[in-house]
Scaffold this motif. Sequence first.
Motif, mmCIF file in Angstrom:
data_model
loop_
_atom_site.group_PDB
_atom_site.id
_atom_site.type_symbol
_atom_site.label_atom_id
_atom_site.label_comp_id
_atom_site.label_asym_id
_atom_site.label_seq_id
_atom_site.Cartn_x
_atom_site.Cartn_y
_atom_site.Cartn_z
ATOM 1 N N ASP A 60 0.821 -1.212 0.000
ATOM 2 C CA ASP A 60 0.000 0.000 0.000
ATOM 3 C C ASP A 60 0.850 1.254 0.000
ATOM 4 O OD1 ASP A 60 -2.471 -1.120 -0.071
ATOM 5 O OD2 ASP A 60 -2.778 -1.119 2.095
ATOM 6 N N ASP A 61 0.257 2.281 -0.557
ATOM 7 C CA ASP A 61 0.822 3.633 -0.516
ATOM 8 C C ASP A 61 2.223 3.748 -1.105
ATOM 9 O OD1 ASP A 61 -1.519 4.544 0.639
ATOM 10 O OD2 ASP A 61 -0.823 3.988 2.642
ATOM 11 N N ASN A 62 2.528 2.944 -2.073
ATOM 12 C CA ASN A 62 3.786 3.085 -2.807
ATOM 13 C C ASN A 62 3.540 3.944 -4.025
ATOM 14 O OD1 ASN A 62 6.078 1.473 -1.685
ATOM 15 N ND2 ASN A 62 4.419 -0.025 -1.580
ATOM 16 N N GLU A 63 4.536 4.730 -4.377
ATOM 17 C CA GLU A 63 4.417 5.593 -5.553
ATOM 18 C C GLU A 63 4.336 4.749 -6.813
ATOM 19 O OE1 GLU A 63 4.073 8.960 -5.681
ATOM 20 O OE2 GLU A 63 3.908 8.791 -3.503
ATOM 21 N N CYS A 64 3.473 5.185 -7.701
ATOM 22 C CA CYS A 64 3.238 4.472 -8.956
ATOM 23 C C CYS A 64 2.977 5.519 -10.042
ATOM 24 C CB CYS A 64 2.028 3.564 -8.764
ATOM 25 S SG CYS A 64 1.549 2.614 -10.186
ATOM 26 N N VAL A 65 3.426 5.237 -11.248
ATOM 27 C CA VAL A 65 3.196 6.141 -12.378
ATOM 28 C C VAL A 65 2.509 5.332 -13.472
ATOM 29 C CG1 VAL A 65 4.243 7.611 -14.131
ATOM 30 C CG2 VAL A 65 5.222 7.532 -11.827
ATOM 31 N N ILE A 66 1.380 5.853 -13.938
ATOM 32 C CA ILE A 66 0.660 5.230 -15.042
ATOM 33 C C ILE A 66 0.765 6.155 -16.234
ATOM 34 C CG2 ILE A 66 -1.588 4.464 -15.877
ATOM 35 C CD1 ILE A 66 -2.253 3.977 -12.921
ATOM 36 N N GLU A 67 1.111 5.566 -17.366
ATOM 37 C CA GLU A 67 1.280 6.363 -18.583
ATOM 38 C C GLU A 67 0.503 5.722 -19.719
ATOM 39 O OE1 GLU A 67 4.894 8.311 -21.207
ATOM 40 O OE2 GLU A 67 5.339 6.736 -19.763
ATOM 41 N N LEU A 68 -0.269 6.540 -20.431
ATOM 42 C CA LEU A 68 -0.955 6.129 -21.654
ATOM 43 C C LEU A 68 -0.341 6.901 -22.801
ATOM 44 C CD1 LEU A 68 -4.696 6.531 -20.620
ATOM 45 C CD2 LEU A 68 -3.367 4.449 -20.548
ATOM 46 N N ARG A 69 -0.068 6.213 -23.894
ATOM 47 C CA ARG A 69 0.435 6.888 -25.088
ATOM 48 C C ARG A 69 -0.231 6.245 -26.297
ATOM 49 N NH1 ARG A 69 4.602 10.253 -26.181
ATOM 50 N NH2 ARG A 69 5.442 9.958 -24.095
ATOM 51 N N TRP A 70 -0.857 7.094 -27.114
ATOM 52 C CA TRP A 70 -1.508 6.619 -28.326
ATOM 53 C C TRP A 70 -0.916 7.355 -29.514
ATOM 54 C CZ3 TRP A 70 -6.306 8.665 -30.951
ATOM 55 C CH2 TRP A 70 -6.716 7.806 -31.968
ATOM 56 N N THR A 71 -0.391 6.596 -30.467
ATOM 57 C CA THR A 71 0.273 7.164 -31.635
ATOM 58 C C THR A 71 -0.669 7.328 -32.819
ATOM 59 O OG1 THR A 71 0.918 5.010 -32.498
ATOM 60 C CG2 THR A 71 2.458 6.095 -30.976
ATOM 61 N N GLY A 72 -1.909 6.889 -32.671
ATOM 62 C CA GLY A 72 -2.832 6.866 -33.799
ATOM 63 C C GLY A 72 -2.934 5.468 -34.381
ATOM 64 N N ARG A 73 -2.007 4.611 -34.019
ATOM 65 C CA ARG A 73 -2.030 3.204 -34.444
ATOM 66 C C ARG A 73 -1.899 2.249 -33.275
ATOM 67 N NH1 ARG A 73 -0.268 2.024 -40.252
ATOM 68 N NH2 ARG A 73 -0.915 0.032 -39.464
ATOM 69 N N HIS A 74 -1.109 2.615 -32.293
ATOM 70 C CA HIS A 74 -0.869 1.740 -31.144
ATOM 71 C C HIS A 74 -1.090 2.492 -29.841
ATOM 72 C CE1 HIS A 74 1.388 -0.328 -34.333
ATOM 73 N NE2 HIS A 74 0.949 -1.406 -33.712
ATOM 74 N N LEU A 75 -1.694 1.800 -28.902
ATOM 75 C CA LEU A 75 -1.902 2.335 -27.572
ATOM 76 C C LEU A 75 -0.989 1.569 -26.625
ATOM 77 C CD1 LEU A 75 -3.599 4.080 -25.572
ATOM 78 C CD2 LEU A 75 -5.099 2.081 -25.362
ATOM 79 N N THR A 76 -0.171 2.296 -25.875
ATOM 80 C CA THR A 76 0.721 1.672 -24.894
ATOM 81 C C THR A 76 0.321 2.157 -23.510
ATOM 82 O OG1 THR A 76 2.537 1.636 -26.481
ATOM 83 C CG2 THR A 76 3.118 1.364 -24.173
ATOM 84 N N VAL A 77 0.172 1.215 -22.603
ATOM 85 C CA VAL A 77 -0.138 1.513 -21.209
ATOM 86 C C VAL A 77 1.009 0.959 -20.383
ATOM 87 C CG1 VAL A 77 -1.752 1.145 -19.311
ATOM 88 C CG2 VAL A 77 -2.605 1.298 -21.666
ATOM 89 N N SER A 78 1.612 1.819 -19.551
ATOM 90 C CA SER A 78 2.706 1.353 -18.697
ATOM 91 C C SER A 78 2.434 1.738 -17.255
ATOM 92 C CB SER A 78 4.049 1.917 -19.157
ATOM 93 O OG SER A 78 4.052 3.315 -19.058
ATOM 94 N N VAL A 79 2.858 0.862 -16.359
ATOM 95 C CA VAL A 79 2.725 1.087 -14.927
ATOM 96 C C VAL A 79 4.112 0.921 -14.327
ATOM 97 C CG1 VAL A 79 1.682 0.274 -12.784
ATOM 98 C CG2 VAL A 79 0.343 0.269 -14.900
ATOM 99 N N ALA A 80 4.626 2.003 -13.761
ATOM 100 C CA ALA A 80 5.951 1.980 -13.124
ATOM 101 C C ALA A 80 5.753 2.036 -11.615
ATOM 102 C CB ALA A 80 6.782 3.171 -13.594
#
Length: 152
Positions: A60-80
């Motif tokens: 619990d309560d650990n730092e996390c970064v969620i990133e969405l990136r869409w190029t118009g062809r591919h959607l990438t979702v990352s969780v750090a």
Amino acid sequence: MTVPLDRHYLVELQVSADRVSQLRRIVAAHLRHWSLELHVEPVCRAMDELLTNVHRHVGDDNECVIELRWTGRHLTVSVADNGTGMPRLLAAGGGLSRVMALSDSWGTCRTDDGKVVWFTRYAEAPRPTGLLPRVPLRDTSEARTQPLVVAA
């Protein structure tokens, strides 16, 4: 319809059980804004798995970064996150098996602060279809003899 290339969304948060459902709604809203309605359910389910793994294995309560990136062809979702243990794909199934089933590709990489787990989906920009003009038929016998003509 012109789609701006390389749409991006990033959020930093502390992971908790309450935040997973809140983040699901935020990500779903971004996907709808980008006209990716067909991807809302699978992306949110896969992201839920990644966030649940962070909550379960890092704590619990650990730092996390969620990133969405869409190029118009591919959607990438990352969780750090700042966890040191690398995730593994278990033969018995589990979180990463679901992520693999819901995505086109996925992977992990170690960082200086922890790790990143990501997945991609092919998500081409939606193309608008014009309305087809319909000429009313005079009777039902005409419908049987005329093939449907679709404008290109």
